[in-house]
Design an enzyme around this catalytic site. Structure first.
Site, PDB file in Angstrom:
ATOM      1  N   ASP A   1       0.817  -1.217   0.000  1.00 14.95           N
ATOM      2  CA  ASP A   1       0.000   0.000   0.000  1.00 14.95           C
ATOM      3  C   ASP A   1       0.850   1.266   0.000  1.00 14.95           C
ATOM      4  O   ASP A   1       0.333   2.364   0.197  1.00 14.95           O
ATOM      5  CB  ASP A   1      -0.990   0.008   1.168  1.00 14.95           C
TER       6      ASP A   1
ATOM      7  N   ASN B   1      -0.977   6.478   4.358  1.00 13.18           N
ATOM      8  CA  ASN B   1       0.322   6.196   3.758  1.00 13.18           C
ATOM      9  C   ASN B   1       0.546   7.098   2.553  1.00 13.18           C
ATOM     10  O   ASN B   1      -0.415   7.548   1.928  1.00 13.18           O
ATOM     11  CB  ASN B   1       0.383   4.725   3.332  1.00 13.18           C
TER      12      ASN B   1
ATOM     13  N   CYS C   1       0.963   5.520  13.102  1.00  9.38           N
ATOM     14  CA  CYS C   1       0.708   4.187  12.557  1.00  9.38           C
ATOM     15  C   CYS C   1       0.399   3.266  13.723  1.00  9.38           C
ATOM     16  O   CYS C   1       1.026   3.368  14.781  1.00  9.38           O
ATOM     17  CB  CYS C   1       1.934   3.695  11.787  1.00  9.38           C
ATOM     18  N   HIS C   2      -0.560   2.370  13.544  1.00 10.66           N
ATOM     19  CA  HIS C   2      -0.904   1.461  14.641  1.00 10.66           C
ATOM     20  C   HIS C   2      -0.098   0.170  14.603  1.00 10.66           C
ATOM     21  O   HIS C   2      -0.364  -0.750  15.372  1.00 10.66           O
ATOM     22  CB  HIS C   2      -2.398   1.148  14.652  1.00 10.66           C
TER      23      HIS C   2
ATOM     24  N   HIS D   1       6.854   1.087   9.135  1.00 10.64           N
ATOM     25  CA  HIS D   1       6.738  -0.234   8.513  1.00 10.64           C
ATOM     26  C   HIS D   1       8.049  -1.025   8.575  1.00 10.64           C
ATOM     27  O   HIS D   1       8.209  -2.006   7.844  1.00 10.64           O
ATOM     28  CB  HIS D   1       6.238  -0.138   7.060  1.00 10.64           C
TER      29      HIS D   1
ATOM     30  N   ASP E   1       3.938  -4.171  10.336  1.00  9.14           N
ATOM     31  CA  ASP E   1       4.094  -4.527   8.926  1.00  9.14           C
ATOM     32  C   ASP E   1       5.516  -4.934   8.556  1.00  9.14           C
ATOM     33  O   ASP E   1       5.766  -5.291   7.405  1.00  9.14           O
ATOM     34  CB  ASP E   1       3.690  -3.343   8.039  1.00  9.14           C
TER      35      ASP E   1
END
Length: 448
Positions: A115, A149, A171-172, A200, A257
């Site tokens: 993504d 993102n 970001c979670h 990420h 991620d």
């Protein structure tokens, strides 16, 4: 304390519900104004109705507004949350099909089959900057909270271009630490942790449980329970054998991620071919199918529930902390409820040693009425730092250079960094076909 919180891209139902849950649980934000903006009027109407009912059930006194006009939404805002996605997922999926046709695979392909695909990043960066320009005219003192993102590229780009900007990326993914605790039967309330890196790509660098070093607990679980656990999970699980092999290789647990089965998951070698993926119980296609299906089902259930007056929303969607960091950040800034929040900010004080000081990092920060104060973290192992520089920093620097110079050649250079690119001709063909997709006229003109 009354605040105005403006949400751009508010039609994403799951995000809006999580935000409302956390607002209803906040200690100091009652009577605040929540301004919802989206270009999809049907979703906007449903989310507005849902949040109005949910707040009433919770006994909160928020003023909840809706509009399709961005500048109207931003008027007098104290906090602006950007959760919008230009072109939606359809644009992302169309590009994926082109990439797969040209030989690109899920797994390690962070700027193509993920993504953070370069063709979605283009529209996102433009929108993010346009919102900032509007804010400077309409609400110049507001905090800009980026949850869409590409968080890493946007935080880096905007902080460089507009020094002093009150921008925080969120970001979670860090909440993967809590999922790890649940898996291992540990009490979330007894942990303390640190997950430095870049968005990420973060690693559990410090972990204590009940005041003691928690690493032996992880080691014991891996030794005593992991094999049995692996026998009962499918290839869409976020904590599969690959995650624990990365832990074995580097001595730190990858979080969020960083190493999930999703397309951007790091460690392309685990996805080299179908046989290798099967060995590691990895299936990115299945992972994405499950994730997008779950999200679509949840969003639809939220939209349906909004118009079903027979449902008590706070029972169907229990008022529990969502794990999203936005409201804790806002509460700390607005109400001076100082606390540690995981944020994405520039590495200007070398919070993560070895990452460029003008580049984004994801770190814990102390947040209070005086602002966001990054905390220095324990240095990452040099092999992991080398991977950050090669696989995360270098591609983003190349992408931003392409964006700032309108260089199609530099865009091809970005694609050349992908592990599945085998020739420059292949990279050029991907860029050419992406730019010729329907709806990409503006990007095609931009990169002439």
């Amino acid at each position: 304390m009354k605040q105005k919180i403006s949400i751009i891209g508010a039609g994403t139902g799951t995000f809006a519900v999580n935000l409302m849950k956390d607002l209803c649980l906040s200690k100091g934000l009652d009577e605040s104004t929540i301004s919802l903006m989206d270009i999809n009027e049907a979703k906007l109407d449903a989310v507005h109705r849902f949040l109005t009912r949910y707040a009433a059930e919770a006994g909160k006194h928020f003023v909840i507004e809706k509009t399709t006009d961005r500048r109207e939404c931003l008027q007098n805002a104290d906090f602006v949350i950007n959760s919008a996605l230009v072109g939606g997922y359809d644009r992302l999926f169309k590009g994926w099909e082109i990439a797969k046709k040209l030989g690109y695979r899920f797994g390690g392909s962070l700027h193509i089959l993920h993504d953070e695909a370069f063709w979605t990043n283009f529209g996102q960066l433009q929108l993010m900057e346009e919102i900032y320009h509007d804010m400077q005219e309409v609400c110049p003192q507001a905090w800009y909270i980026m949850v869409s993102n590409p968080v890493m590229a946007a935080v880096t780009y905007l902080h460089r271009k507009y020094p002093g900007i009150k921008l925080v990326g969120m970001c979670h993914g860090y909440s993967g630490v809590y999922r790890m605790c649940d898996l291992m039967g540990l009490d979330r309330n007894k942990i303390s942790f640190e997950i430095p890196g870049v968005n990420h790509f973060v690693w559990l660098n410090r972990f204590t449980y009940d005041g003691q070093d928690g690493k032996p607990l992880i080691e014991a679980w891996v030794r005593e329970h992991s094999e049995e656990y692996f026998r009962h999970i499918d290839a869409s699980n976020d904590f599969g054998p690959k995650i624990f092999d990365l832990y074995r290789r580097y001595g730190l647990m990858p979080i969020g991620d960083t190493g999930t089965a999703g397309g951007g998951s790091w460690g392309w070698e685990y996805h080299a071919d179908d046989e290798t993926q099967k060995h590691w119980n990895e299936n990115p296609e299945l992972w994405f199918k499950v994730i997008f299906s779950m999200n679509a089902d949840r969003i639809q259930s939220i939209l349906d529930a909004a118009y079903d007056d027979s449902i008590r929303l706070s029972e169907k969607f229990p008022m529990e902390p969502s794990g999203e960091p936005m409201i804790p950040l806002i509460e700390a800034l607005a109400c001076d409820h100082g606390q540690i929040v995981v944020v994405n900010i520039p590495n200007d004080k070398s919070y993560v040693e070895g990452v460029p000081t003008d580049f984004e990092v994801e770190i814990p920060a102390w947040v209070d009425k005086d602002g966001v104060h990054g905390l220095h973290t324990k240095p990452l192992p040099k092999p992991l730092l080398a991977c950050i520089l090669r696989d995360r920093v270098a591609p983003v620097e190349t992408e931003l250079d392409a964006y700032e110079t309108h260089s199609r050649e530099r865009l091809v250079d970005l694609v050349m960094m992908d592990p599945w690119t085998h020739s420059r001709r292949q990279a050029e063909q991907l860029v050419e076909e992406i730019l010729n997709m329907s709806g990409m006229e503006e990007m095609r003109e931009y990169y002439q």
